[in-house]
Design a protein around this motif. Structure first.
Motif, mmCIF file in Angstrom:
data_model
loop_
_atom_site.group_PDB
_atom_site.id
_atom_site.type_symbol
_atom_site.label_atom_id
_atom_site.label_comp_id
_atom_site.label_asym_id
_atom_site.label_seq_id
_atom_site.Cartn_x
_atom_site.Cartn_y
_atom_site.Cartn_z
ATOM 1 N N ILE A 75 0.831 -1.203 0.000
ATOM 2 C CA ILE A 75 0.000 0.000 0.000
ATOM 3 C C ILE A 75 0.868 1.257 0.000
ATOM 4 O O ILE A 75 0.635 2.187 -0.765
ATOM 5 N N THR A 76 1.870 1.280 0.868
ATOM 6 C CA THR A 76 2.642 2.521 1.032
ATOM 7 C C THR A 76 3.817 2.617 0.070
ATOM 8 O O THR A 76 4.343 3.695 -0.166
ATOM 9 N N GLY A 77 4.252 1.470 -0.445
ATOM 10 C CA GLY A 77 5.445 1.462 -1.290
ATOM 11 C C GLY A 77 6.714 1.543 -0.461
ATOM 12 O O GLY A 77 7.809 1.634 -1.006
ATOM 13 N N VAL A 78 6.592 1.504 0.854
ATOM 14 C CA VAL A 78 7.786 1.543 1.710
ATOM 15 C C VAL A 78 8.148 0.100 2.066
ATOM 16 O O VAL A 78 7.436 -0.577 2.806
ATOM 17 N N ARG A 79 9.254 -0.368 1.495
ATOM 18 C CA ARG A 79 9.669 -1.766 1.688
ATOM 19 C C ARG A 79 10.412 -1.920 3.007
ATOM 20 O O ARG A 79 11.040 -0.976 3.465
ATOM 21 N N VAL A 80 10.402 -3.127 3.552
ATOM 22 C CA VAL A 80 11.204 -3.337 4.766
ATOM 23 C C VAL A 80 12.606 -3.767 4.358
ATOM 24 O O VAL A 80 12.781 -4.368 3.286
ATOM 25 N N GLN A 81 13.585 -3.437 5.186
ATOM 26 C CA GLN A 81 14.959 -3.809 4.851
ATOM 27 C C GLN A 81 15.055 -5.346 4.817
ATOM 28 O O GLN A 81 14.367 -6.020 5.584
ATOM 29 N N PRO A 82 15.917 -5.904 3.961
ATOM 30 C CA PRO A 82 15.945 -7.366 3.803
ATOM 31 C C PRO A 82 16.223 -8.119 5.104
ATOM 32 O O PRO A 82 15.704 -9.211 5.311
ATOM 33 N N HIS A 83 17.049 -7.532 5.989
ATOM 34 C CA HIS A 83 17.396 -8.263 7.216
ATOM 35 C C HIS A 83 16.522 -7.853 8.402
ATOM 36 O O HIS A 83 16.854 -8.145 9.532
ATOM 37 N N LYS A 84 15.399 -7.180 8.144
ATOM 38 C CA LYS A 84 14.501 -6.774 9.233
ATOM 39 C C LYS A 84 14.005 -8.027 9.969
ATOM 40 O O LYS A 84 13.593 -9.000 9.343
ATOM 41 N N ALA A 85 14.055 -7.981 11.317
ATOM 42 C CA ALA A 85 13.604 -9.126 12.113
ATOM 43 C C ALA A 85 12.177 -9.493 11.744
ATOM 44 O O ALA A 85 11.344 -8.625 11.487
ATOM 45 N N ILE A 86 11.903 -10.756 11.709
ATOM 46 C CA ILE A 86 10.582 -11.383 11.457
ATOM 47 C C ILE A 86 10.079 -11.228 10.019
ATOM 48 O O ILE A 86 9.706 -12.220 9.408
#
Ligand code: KIV
Ligand code: ZN
Length: 508
Positions: free
Chosen positions: A273-284
């Protein structure tokens, strides 16, 4: 039991680039409900007409979670907040006022006694409308403890059922915060009449750790956001809080009502929805969170998963990207697959989606789950009665400006313009500017591939600015020029639709 209060749609939405349209907020709220969130803070009703409208639509759509609106300690804020949540099965008013010396002196320009009176009076006022009231002592972690004991006692006597202790600026540390919450519990005479909540920002990267420390001291509610989005460095991440409590139940001895298998879907929906991706190594929820790269780890995993895995990918709902449908698949197959993915859609949505699915299946050999999800989520951001793309052509050659011809339909009219620019997308945006006659500034533009392969869907996100207001749009196609045109057009359509409804975009 620890209550999970999700503020993705309020504090989360305040983070740059994370604003959502009405339909997107409703979809996100439904997903939070499906995940089992106890309280959904849907917005800050007085902040804008758009906020008000989305809180009240979320309040009508959600049945199994409490729906809250934020309000300052002002009657007009509380009136608006109640008006927005009153249709909810379980409404909540969240009233806040700063209690730290620094905020009282410089921001509020009020003395302690005035702050105390205003807080108590406001809770009493809010209580006339609603029996579920949360009071937040903004910047609590930098407030004087004796004043907190006093004001918390006062607001509980006035009817607050939850008292929230925010670490507004992300300043505290786990050991300090645990002692802080314990002191509040031990020195506020009527504290057993309310739930203690915590709301930790992540400026020093300790939002989750601080929230969990508060649990050790007796906090019964954690405020958090999906993917940890929020002001500045964000808020405590819901998925980390929940999985820490679940995985280390032996240590915390507490549970939540969250269906952890819905975590991945919630994270993915929010990112889409936001287009804001999580960093690849983000926990969980990071793409690498369950990937084992080194040979030693892989060897251990093959022998016994628990060697390197403290929780299973399935427990957070991580699914393999399955290739399931193709151009011969019918409507039933599409509906069944969506149901397996956790989406319930009505017939009208299915009809519209099926047309898009068939078009995609013609362009693309294999249609993955993520493609289907992207089409569905893209549908939530569509605007009726706006510009529609009919056709486009583009020509580029080395050393010359590119040309893009776009034809659209708009209110039963066909409009065609030729744009020029540094490349085909620049030229397309020039053509769109001529068609719409809108002088907007492109603030942000990004394309990413939804799945792998050279025929993957390219999802384009565009943010445009006009008169200091920001509007976002999304487009999807296996052709990135087309997805860029669609995204730009979608942003213009959102701008027009908000204007028609007398609403503004988000301030830049
Ligand atoms: O961070 C904060 O203090 C807040 C309050 C309004 C709860 O978001
Ligand atoms: Zn906050």
């Amino acid at each position: 039991m620890i209550r999970i209060f999700d503020t993705t749609l309020r504090d989360g939405e305040q983070s740059p680039g994370c604003s959502m349209h009405l339909n997107e907020k409703i979809q996100m709220a439904k997903q939070l409900e499906r995940m089992g969130v106890d309280i959904i803070e849907a917005g800050f009703a007085i902040a804008s007409k758009g906020d008000f409208e989305s809180i009240s639509e979320v309040a009508k759509a959600v049945k199994d979670s409490t729906v809250a609106s934020l309000a300052r300690c002002l009657p007009k804020d509380i009136d608006a907040a109640y008006e927005a949540v009153r249709h909810a099965e379980s409404p909540m008013l969240h009233v806040f006022l700063a209690t730290s010396p620094i905020h009282m002196k410089y921001k509020l320009e009020m003395k302690e006694d005035e702050v105390y009176e205003r807080a108590v009076e406001s809770v009493r006022y809010a209580r006339k409308f609603c029996s579920n009231i949360e009071f937040s002592c903004e910047d609590a972690s930098r407030s004087e403890l004796p004043f907190l004991y006093r004001i918390i006692e006062g607001v509980i006597d006035a009817g607050a059922t939850t008292v929230n202790i925010p670490d507004t600026v992300g300043y505290t540390t786990p050991q300090e915060f645990e002692a802080f919450i314990r002191a509040i519990r031990e020195n506020t005479p009527n504290i057993d009449k309310a739930v203690i909540s915590v709301h930790c920002h992540n400026d020093l990267g300790m939002g989750v750790a601080n929230s969990l420390s508060a649990v050790l001291a007796g906090a019964g509610q954690i405020e958090c956001t999906v993917n940890g989005i929020g002001e500045r460095a964000g808020n405590a991440a819901l998925e980390e809080v929940v999985m820490a409590l679940q995985t280390r139940k032996d240590f915390y001895q507490k549970e939540t009502r969250i269906r952890s298998t819905e975590i991945m879907r919630s994270s993915h929906l929010l990112s889409s929805i936001t287009g804001v991706r999580v960093q690849p190594h983000k926990a969980i929820v990071g793409i690498n969170a369950f990937a084992h790269e080194s040979g030693i780890h892989q060897h251990g995993m093959l022998k016994e998963k628990s060697t390197y895995e403290i929780m299973t990918p399935e427990s957070v709902g991580l699914q393999k990207n399955m290739m399931v449908l193709g151009k011969h698949s019918g409507k039933h197959a599409l509906r069944d697959r969506l149901a397996d993915l956790g989406y319930e859609i009505d017939n009208a949505e299915l009809e519209a989606l099926f047309v898009k699915f068939k078009a995609l299946a013609d362009e693309k050999k294999t249609v993955y789950d993520k493609d289907i999800e992207a089409l569905l989520i893209g549908q939530y951001s569509q605007v009726e009665d706006g510009y529609e793309l009919v056709d486009y052509q583009t020509a580029t050659s080395e050393g010359k400006d590119a040309k893009t011809i776009i034809q659209v339909s708009y209110q039963d009219e066909r409009i065609e313009r030729v744009g020029t620019g540094k490349g085909p997308i620049d030229a397309a945006f020039d053509a769109m500017a001529q068609i719409t006659g809108e002088d907007v500034r492109l603030q942000d533009f990004s394309i990413h591939a939804v799945t792998q392969g050279k025929d993957a869907i390219g999802e384009t996100l565009v943010k445009i600015e006009k008169d200091g207001r920001m509007y976002s749009g999304k487009g999807m196609s296996t052709d990135i020029i087309k997805s860029s045109i669609l995204a730009y057009m979608n942003a213009i359509n959102h701008m027009e639709s908000r204007r028609k409804r007398g609403l503004n975009g988000n301030t830049v």
